[in-house]
Write a protein that holds these residues in place. Structure first.
Motif, PDB file in Angstrom:
ATOM      1  N   LEU A  75       3.008  -9.810   5.378  1.00 20.52           N
ATOM      2  CA  LEU A  75       2.534  -8.453   5.654  1.00 20.52           C
ATOM      3  C   LEU A  75       2.197  -7.727   4.354  1.00 20.52           C
ATOM      4  CD1 LEU A  75       2.013  -6.036   7.555  1.00 20.52           C
ATOM      5  CD2 LEU A  75       4.467  -5.510   7.373  1.00 20.52           C
ATOM      6  N   LEU A  76       3.057  -7.840   3.353  1.00 21.71           N
ATOM      7  CA  LEU A  76       2.803  -7.191   2.057  1.00 21.71           C
ATOM      8  C   LEU A  76       1.524  -7.710   1.415  1.00 21.71           C
ATOM      9  CD1 LEU A  76       6.403  -7.093   0.535  1.00 21.71           C
ATOM     10  CD2 LEU A  76       5.034  -5.118   1.265  1.00 21.71           C
ATOM     11  N   ARG A  77       1.301  -9.021   1.488  1.00 20.76           N
ATOM     12  CA  ARG A  77       0.076  -9.603   0.903  1.00 20.76           C
ATOM     13  C   ARG A  77      -1.176  -9.068   1.599  1.00 20.76           C
ATOM     14  NH1 ARG A  77       2.992 -14.613   1.300  1.00 20.76           N
ATOM     15  NH2 ARG A  77       3.921 -15.096  -0.709  1.00 20.76           N
ATOM     16  N   ILE A  78      -1.144  -9.037   2.914  1.00 22.05           N
ATOM     17  CA  ILE A  78      -2.300  -8.560   3.685  1.00 22.05           C
ATOM     18  C   ILE A  78      -2.520  -7.069   3.438  1.00 22.05           C
ATOM     19  CG2 ILE A  78      -3.199  -8.156   6.018  1.00 22.05           C
ATOM     20  CD1 ILE A  78      -1.761 -10.815   6.815  1.00 22.05           C
ATOM     21  N   MET A  79      -1.447  -6.299   3.420  1.00 26.83           N
ATOM     22  CA  MET A  79      -1.575  -4.858   3.178  1.00 26.83           C
ATOM     23  C   MET A  79      -2.117  -4.577   1.781  1.00 26.83           C
ATOM     24  SD  MET A  79       1.765  -3.208   5.017  1.00 26.83           S
ATOM     25  CE  MET A  79       1.400  -1.626   4.296  1.00 26.83           C
ATOM     26  N   ALA A  80      -1.756  -5.408   0.806  1.00 25.05           N
ATOM     27  CA  ALA A  80      -2.267  -5.213  -0.555  1.00 25.05           C
ATOM     28  C   ALA A  80      -3.783  -5.329  -0.578  1.00 25.05           C
ATOM     29  CB  ALA A  80      -1.638  -6.226  -1.510  1.00 25.05           C
ATOM     30  N   GLU A  81      -4.334  -6.185   0.280  1.00 22.15           N
ATOM     31  CA  GLU A  81      -5.790  -6.350   0.358  1.00 22.15           C
ATOM     32  C   GLU A  81      -6.447  -5.282   1.222  1.00 22.15           C
ATOM     33  OE1 GLU A  81      -6.655 -10.262   1.810  1.00 22.15           O
ATOM     34  OE2 GLU A  81      -5.431 -11.230   0.269  1.00 22.15           O
ATOM     35  N   ARG A  82      -5.888  -5.048   2.401  1.00 21.25           N
ATOM     36  CA  ARG A  82      -6.542  -4.170   3.382  1.00 21.25           C
ATOM     37  C   ARG A  82      -6.153  -2.709   3.279  1.00 21.25           C
ATOM     38  NH1 ARG A  82      -5.626  -7.340   8.874  1.00 21.25           N
ATOM     39  NH2 ARG A  82      -6.190  -5.301   9.703  1.00 21.25           N
ATOM     40  N   PHE A  83      -4.951  -2.412   2.800  1.00 20.47           N
ATOM     41  CA  PHE A  83      -4.460  -1.037   2.714  1.00 20.47           C
ATOM     42  C   PHE A  83      -3.791  -0.809   1.350  1.00 20.47           C
ATOM     43  CE2 PHE A  83      -3.958  -2.658   7.078  1.00 20.47           C
ATOM     44  CZ  PHE A  83      -4.811  -1.816   7.764  1.00 20.47           C
ATOM     45  N   PRO A  84      -4.526  -0.975   0.265  1.00 18.19           N
ATOM     46  CA  PRO A  84      -3.895  -0.922  -1.060  1.00 18.19           C
ATOM     47  C   PRO A  84      -3.295   0.438  -1.416  1.00 18.19           C
ATOM     48  CG  PRO A  84      -6.284  -0.968  -1.259  1.00 18.19           C
ATOM     49  CD  PRO A  84      -5.966  -1.197   0.186  1.00 18.19           C
ATOM     50  N   ALA A  85      -3.816   1.521  -0.876  1.00 20.55           N
ATOM     51  CA  ALA A  85      -3.315   2.853  -1.227  1.00 20.55           C
ATOM     52  C   ALA A  85      -2.110   3.266  -0.379  1.00 20.55           C
ATOM     53  CB  ALA A  85      -4.430   3.884  -1.067  1.00 20.55           C
ATOM     54  N   LEU A  86      -1.776   2.480   0.622  1.00 22.82           N
ATOM     55  CA  LEU A  86      -0.664   2.817   1.508  1.00 22.82           C
ATOM     56  C   LEU A  86       0.652   2.386   0.873  1.00 22.82           C
ATOM     57  CD1 LEU A  86       0.293   3.865   4.261  1.00 22.82           C
ATOM     58  CD2 LEU A  86      -0.152   1.588   5.184  1.00 22.82           C
ATOM     59  N   PRO A  87       1.554   3.342   0.610  1.00 21.50           N
ATOM     60  CA  PRO A  87       2.840   2.972   0.004  1.00 21.50           C
ATOM     61  C   PRO A  87       3.682   2.115   0.943  1.00 21.50           C
ATOM     62  CG  PRO A  87       2.534   5.362  -0.010  1.00 21.50           C
ATOM     63  CD  PRO A  87       1.427   4.779   0.801  1.00 21.50           C
ATOM     64  N   LYS A  88       4.398   1.183   0.327  1.00 19.85           N
ATOM     65  CA  LYS A  88       5.259   0.278   1.068  1.00 19.85           C
ATOM     66  C   LYS A  88       6.640   0.298   0.421  1.00 19.85           C
ATOM     67  CE  LYS A  88       1.839  -2.262  -0.237  1.00 19.85           C
ATOM     68  NZ  LYS A  88       0.703  -1.398  -0.324  1.00 19.85           N
ATOM     69  N   ILE A  89       7.653   0.373   1.244  1.00 20.67           N
ATOM     70  CA  ILE A  89       9.031   0.251   0.762  1.00 20.67           C
ATOM     71  C   ILE A  89       9.627  -0.955   1.457  1.00 20.67           C
ATOM     72  CG2 ILE A  89      11.339   1.275   0.731  1.00 20.67           C
ATOM     73  CD1 ILE A  89      10.024   4.019   0.523  1.00 20.67           C
ATOM     74  N   VAL A  90      10.194  -1.856   0.677  1.00 20.68           N
ATOM     75  CA  VAL A  90      10.834  -3.046   1.225  1.00 20.68           C
ATOM     76  C   VAL A  90      12.310  -2.726   1.424  1.00 20.68           C
ATOM     77  CG1 VAL A  90      11.449  -5.449   0.782  1.00 20.68           C
ATOM     78  CG2 VAL A  90       9.191  -4.597   0.125  1.00 20.68           C
ATOM     79  N   LEU A  91      12.786  -3.033   2.623  1.00 18.53           N
ATOM     80  CA  LEU A  91      14.186  -2.823   2.971  1.00 18.53           C
ATOM     81  C   LEU A  91      14.681  -4.137   3.562  1.00 18.53           C
ATOM     82  CD1 LEU A  91      16.531  -0.824   3.280  1.00 18.53           C
ATOM     83  CD2 LEU A  91      15.619  -0.244   5.524  1.00 18.53           C
ATOM     84  N   THR A  92      15.476  -4.874   2.795  1.00 16.62           N
ATOM     85  CA  THR A  92      15.869  -6.207   3.236  1.00 16.62           C
ATOM     86  C   THR A  92      17.329  -6.494   2.903  1.00 16.62           C
ATOM     87  OG1 THR A  92      15.258  -8.554   3.174  1.00 16.62           O
ATOM     88  CG2 THR A  92      15.107  -7.339   1.101  1.00 16.62           C
ATOM     89  N   GLY A  93      17.896  -7.393   3.664  1.00 24.55           N
ATOM     90  CA  GLY A  93      19.266  -7.815   3.422  1.00 24.55           C
ATOM     91  C   GLY A  93      19.343  -9.091   2.604  1.00 24.55           C
ATOM     92  N   TYR A  94      18.177  -9.712   2.339  1.00 26.93           N
ATOM     93  CA  TYR A  94      18.171 -11.015   1.676  1.00 26.93           C
ATOM     94  C   TYR A  94      17.245 -11.018   0.468  1.00 26.93           C
ATOM     95  CZ  TYR A  94      19.954 -12.134   6.304  1.00 26.93           C
ATOM     96  OH  TYR A  94      20.665 -12.144   7.467  1.00 26.93           O
TER      97      TYR A  94
END
Length: 188
Positions: A75-94
């Protein structure tokens, strides 16, 4: 004055997309963040998130990394291409070092780990990411308006006809102000 003209984009509630395969995590985040003046939608995997991103505008995506079907890494890879200006925060347990590097390379604003023990850290990260996005959006809007003003000045300097100038002004104003929503008031 018309409410549309007085509207401040920084006052509008932010739209968040929470992407996590665990229903309990989605429910907890929805309950906590929903009380903080956000408009929130959820998705259980990356594919569902992309479907929502294709039809609606969001101010932030909060995503887990490990999910079935399409995980957060893809999802992060695709968003970097299609929605580069949209901020992303990763929330993970691993989270691994490799995950952190991937998140940063794909434009993630922050990388937080589950379980969330202090919601103020998450909230602060979300607020900073949204503020940064809105400032960037406002900057881009001003740059576009300056280009349009320069287009009019150029036309004036080139001696273009009044009709050409007014047609250009009409086109520019329609792109800046949605006349269909504007109510005109008469002054007596």
């Amino acid at each position: 004055m018309n409410d549309f003209l007085k509207r401040n984009p920084f006052d509008a509630p932010a739209r968040l997309l929470i992407v996590d395969d665990e229903p309990l995590i989605r429910k907890i985040l929805l309950k906590y963040l929903g009380g903080k003046r956000y408009i929130i939608e959820t998705a259980e995997n990356g594919q569902k998130a992309l479907e929502k991103l294709d039809v609606a505008a969001f101010d932030l995506v909060l995503t887990d990394l490990r999910m079935p079907d399409m995980g957060g890494r893809e999802l992060l890879r695709i968003m970097a291409e299609r929605f580069p200006a949209l901020p992303k925060i990763v929330l993970t347990g691993y989270g691994t070092n490799e995950d952190i590097i991937l998140a940063l390379k794909t434009g993630a604003y922050d990388f937080l780990t589950k379980p969330i023990t202090d919601f103020t850290i998450l909230e602060h990260s979300i607020e900073r990411a949204i503020k940064s996005k809105r400032l960037n959006d406002e900057r881009n809007r001003y740059i576009e308006q300056l280009k349009q003003i320069n287009e009019i000045i150029s036309m004036l300097n080139q001696g273009k006809s009044t009709e050409e100038i007014f047609n250009t002004l009409n086109r520019i104003l329609r792109s800046v102000i949605p006349f269909s929503r504007l109510s005109l008031e008469t002054i007596n």
